[in-house]
Motif scaffolding. Structure first.
Motif, short mmCIF file in Angstrom:
data_model
loop_
_atom_site.label_atom_id
_atom_site.label_comp_id
_atom_site.label_asym_id
_atom_site.label_seq_id
_atom_site.Cartn_x
_atom_site.Cartn_y
_atom_site.Cartn_z
N ASN A 161 -3.75 -10.08 -1.12
CA ASN A 161 -2.42 -10.54 -1.50
C ASN A 161 -1.84 -9.59 -2.55
N GLU A 162 -0.62 -9.87 -2.99
CA GLU A 162 0.03 -8.98 -3.95
C GLU A 162 -0.68 -8.99 -5.30
N ASP A 163 -1.14 -10.15 -5.70
CA ASP A 163 -1.83 -10.28 -6.98
C ASP A 163 -2.94 -9.25 -7.12
N LYS A 164 -3.82 -9.18 -6.12
CA LYS A 164 -4.95 -8.25 -6.20
C LYS A 164 -4.56 -6.84 -5.72
N LEU A 165 -3.53 -6.73 -4.90
CA LEU A 165 -3.05 -5.40 -4.52
C LEU A 165 -2.67 -4.60 -5.76
N ALA A 197 7.24 -4.05 -6.62
CA ALA A 197 5.96 -3.86 -7.31
C ALA A 197 4.88 -3.39 -6.34
N ALA A 198 4.83 -4.01 -5.14
CA ALA A 198 3.84 -3.62 -4.14
C ALA A 198 4.08 -2.20 -3.65
N LEU A 199 5.34 -1.85 -3.43
CA LEU A 199 5.67 -0.51 -2.95
C LEU A 199 5.29 0.54 -4.00
N LYS A 201 2.89 0.31 -6.15
CA LYS A 201 1.44 0.43 -6.12
C LYS A 201 0.98 1.27 -4.94
N VAL A 202 1.61 1.09 -3.79
CA VAL A 202 1.27 1.90 -2.61
C VAL A 202 1.51 3.38 -2.92
N ALA A 203 2.64 3.69 -3.54
CA ALA A 203 2.96 5.08 -3.88
C ALA A 203 1.94 5.64 -4.86
N GLU A 204 1.53 4.84 -5.81
CA GLU A 204 0.53 5.29 -6.80
C GLU A 204 -0.80 5.60 -6.12
N LEU A 205 -1.23 4.73 -5.22
CA LEU A 205 -2.50 4.94 -4.53
C LEU A 205 -2.46 6.21 -3.69
N VAL A 206 -1.35 6.42 -2.98
CA VAL A 206 -1.23 7.62 -2.14
C VAL A 206 -1.26 8.87 -3.00
N ARG A 233 13.71 1.39 -4.15
CA ARG A 233 12.93 1.17 -2.92
C ARG A 233 13.20 2.28 -1.92
N ALA A 234 14.47 2.63 -1.73
CA ALA A 234 14.83 3.68 -0.77
C ALA A 234 14.24 5.03 -1.19
N GLU A 235 14.28 5.34 -2.48
CA GLU A 235 13.75 6.62 -2.97
C GLU A 235 12.24 6.72 -2.71
#
Length: 543
Positions: A161-165, A197-199, A201-206, A233-235
């Protein structure tokens, strides 16, 4: 020693709905919790017709493979003595309590569940894929087989879920949770909606090196800081997926990669990650499920045949340099695999599965990576020595309407007998037969095989006064070497069926003439169930 954990403990034995278990198991894993419990064996009628090995065992095995490790019975009804037998029952759930006919013969099944509980409650399940399923309504993680990330077969996945993501990091080449669970890739939901927030985090991981699989994020579905949020978000989305929208592609971002238009399985394969487990050279129309757990330096796989027919298969594991052991949760037997080979960083083990059968394959002892098994197969072939034909003496319980004794000239269903006391009988009957055995090779092991046992599928065997235990799942077979003799062997087999036939027999009787009493209505469409020892009962010799 891991073998010590194989001994079932009574307090471990608590039993499966095929719903939401994957979500519960994933929740336990991402939050670092040990137990995954579930209401189990839930049904909405009919009543008293469950076969332990086809209905309950197959369902439990299916959910063990999804991550269940603590079974709760649904339902264990409290029925006052005044309610009679089989007594008061709830409208839903499998009846599993002292009022069922097979209660005293349930120990084999309980031991089976206990052994699996013990191993499943230790260590951590292993998965290559982490699937973020979002936090938007409607949003449900259902069956493991739903496979939203496209990881199956071959790779397993967990939900997050987002909490742990937001707590994920990328360390040592893996996507990592704070308590140490790791994954090779993160898969995103197909609806293309992520919170900002989720997006981020995804960018940070990548940026740090993670591999992401999923379509471009097109919305945050939120009015929080709406204009600024949508602009950001778009950027971020353009940076991760590129400008515009395409059906399929890949893009290197920082140290990581983003893939879209492909499944998690396809991406893992493209990156050279071999499947965790593969079923190869399997019998036709096979359906297998599995789960992989790791306990310290020991890897173990629980593999379930989810079909009514026996199956053969070669199972290939992403492990090498360790000896495969076969652990039988039905009998408690542990033995090293005699047949296996290692090639290309994998270990391939030929396995034979009984109907709805299962195996633990355990890797704990280090061996050279070039070592192979010394035999071609891991399982014994049998040759028939004799069939126990002819007359059987059968004792029934007169308290439940059966005759004290009856002669069966052949093995047949109780429902085919002319006597009402047998046709409508429910409970336990004892089959008795005396037989001689021809001269055999004393160096070869002997076994007694009961053939078919109907309807509950449970029997207790005694030979020459020796209790050989309870059999409750195919093969209904026990070893008899050292017990069987040349002349005058006395065989007794206790066979138990369900309450169904006695309830059907009582249906049209006045209440004062009934043997049974229950709050459940016995419906007109209820039919008799074939019951009893059907055989053929054979003495077999191991080859």
């Amino acid at each position: 020693m891991m073998s010590e954990f194989w001994s079932p403990s009574p307090h471990r034995s608590k039993p499966v709905d095929r719903f939401f278990v994957k979500q519960a198991a994933s929740a336990a894993k991402i939050y670092g919790k040990k137990l995954v419990g579930a209401e189990s064996f839930t049904t909405i009628g009919p009543h008293w017709n469950d076969v332990i090995w086809t209905n309950m065992k197959s369902a439990a095995d299916h959910e063990f493979c999804a991550g269940l490790n603590l079974i709760y019975l649904h339902t264990f009804t409290c029925s006052p003595k005044e309610m009679g037998i089989p007594g008061q029952e709830y409208f839903a759930g499998t009846h599993f309590n002292p009022n069922v006919t097979w209660w005293n013969y349930s120990t084999g099944f309980i031991k089976y569940l206990s052994r699996i509980h013990y191993l499943m409650q230790e260590g951590t399940s292993q998965a290559d894929v982490l699937y973020y399923y979002g936090d938007h309504i409607p949003n449900v993680g259902r069956y493991k087989d739903d496979d939203p990330a496209g990881a199956l077969p071959g790779y397993d996945y967990d939900l997050i879920n987002e909490d742990k993501l937001l707590a994920l990091t990328f360390r040592n080449g893996k996507i990592t949770l704070p308590h140490g669970a790791t994954y090779r890739i993160l898969a995103l939901p197909d609806h293309q909606v992520l919170s900002l927030a989720a997006l981020k985090k995804v960018a940070e991981l990548v940026e740090h090196g993670a591999t992401i699989v999923g379509r471009k994020t097109l919305s945050t579905a939120s009015l929080v800081d709406f204009r600024n949020a949508e602009k950001l978000r778009a950027e971020i989305a353009d940076k991760l997926w590129g400008e515009g929208i395409s059906a399929k592609g890949q893009k290197k971002v920082g140290k990581g990669m983003v893939f879209w238009g492909a499944t998690a399985k396809e991406v893992l394969g493209a990156e050279g990650i071999q499947p965790d487990l593969q079923i190869i050279n399997a019998s036709a129309e096979s359906t297998f499920d599995y789960i992989h757990r790791k306990w310290n330096n020991t890897d173990y796989f629980f593999i379930s045949n989810q079909t009514l027919n026996g199956k053969k298969a070669e199972v290939s594991f992403r492990i090498s340099g360790k000896l495969p052991e076969l652990w039988n949760a039905v009998t408690g037997e542990i033995r090293p695999a005699a047949a296996f080979r290692q090639e290309n960083g994998r270990t391939i083990v030929p396995l034979t599965f009984d109907p709805y059968g299962s195996w633990f394959v355990v890797f704990r002892k280090t061996i050279p990576s070039a070592e192979h098994g010394k035999k071609a197969d891991n399982f014994t072939e049998f040759q028939k020595v004799m069939t126990l034909n002819g007359t059987w003496d059968v004792k029934f319980d007169t308290k439940w309407g059966g005759p004290a004794t009856a002669k069966f000239e052949k093995l047949e269903s109780w429902t085919q007998r002319p006597e009402d006391g047998i046709k409508y009988y429910s409970g336990t009957a004892v089959y008795r037969k005396t037989f001689d055995i021809p001269k055999i090779d004393s160096k070869k092991l002997l076994f007694l095989d009961l053939g078919q046992v109907l309807d509950v599928g449970v029997a207790k065997i005694r030979l020459n006064g020796k209790d050989l235990g309870i059999v409750w799942t195919p093969p209904f077979r026990v070893p008899v070497s050292g017990i069987v003799k040349g002349k005058d062997n006395v065989l007794e087999i206790e066979v138990t069926n369900s309450w169904r036939n006695r309830l059907v027999g009582d249906r049209e009787k006045p209440e004062s003439e009934r043997f049974t009493k229950t709050n459940v209505r016995i419906l007109p469409e209820w039919k008799l169930l074939d019951s009893g020892l059907m055989g053929p009962v054979e003495v077999l010799q191991a080859q």
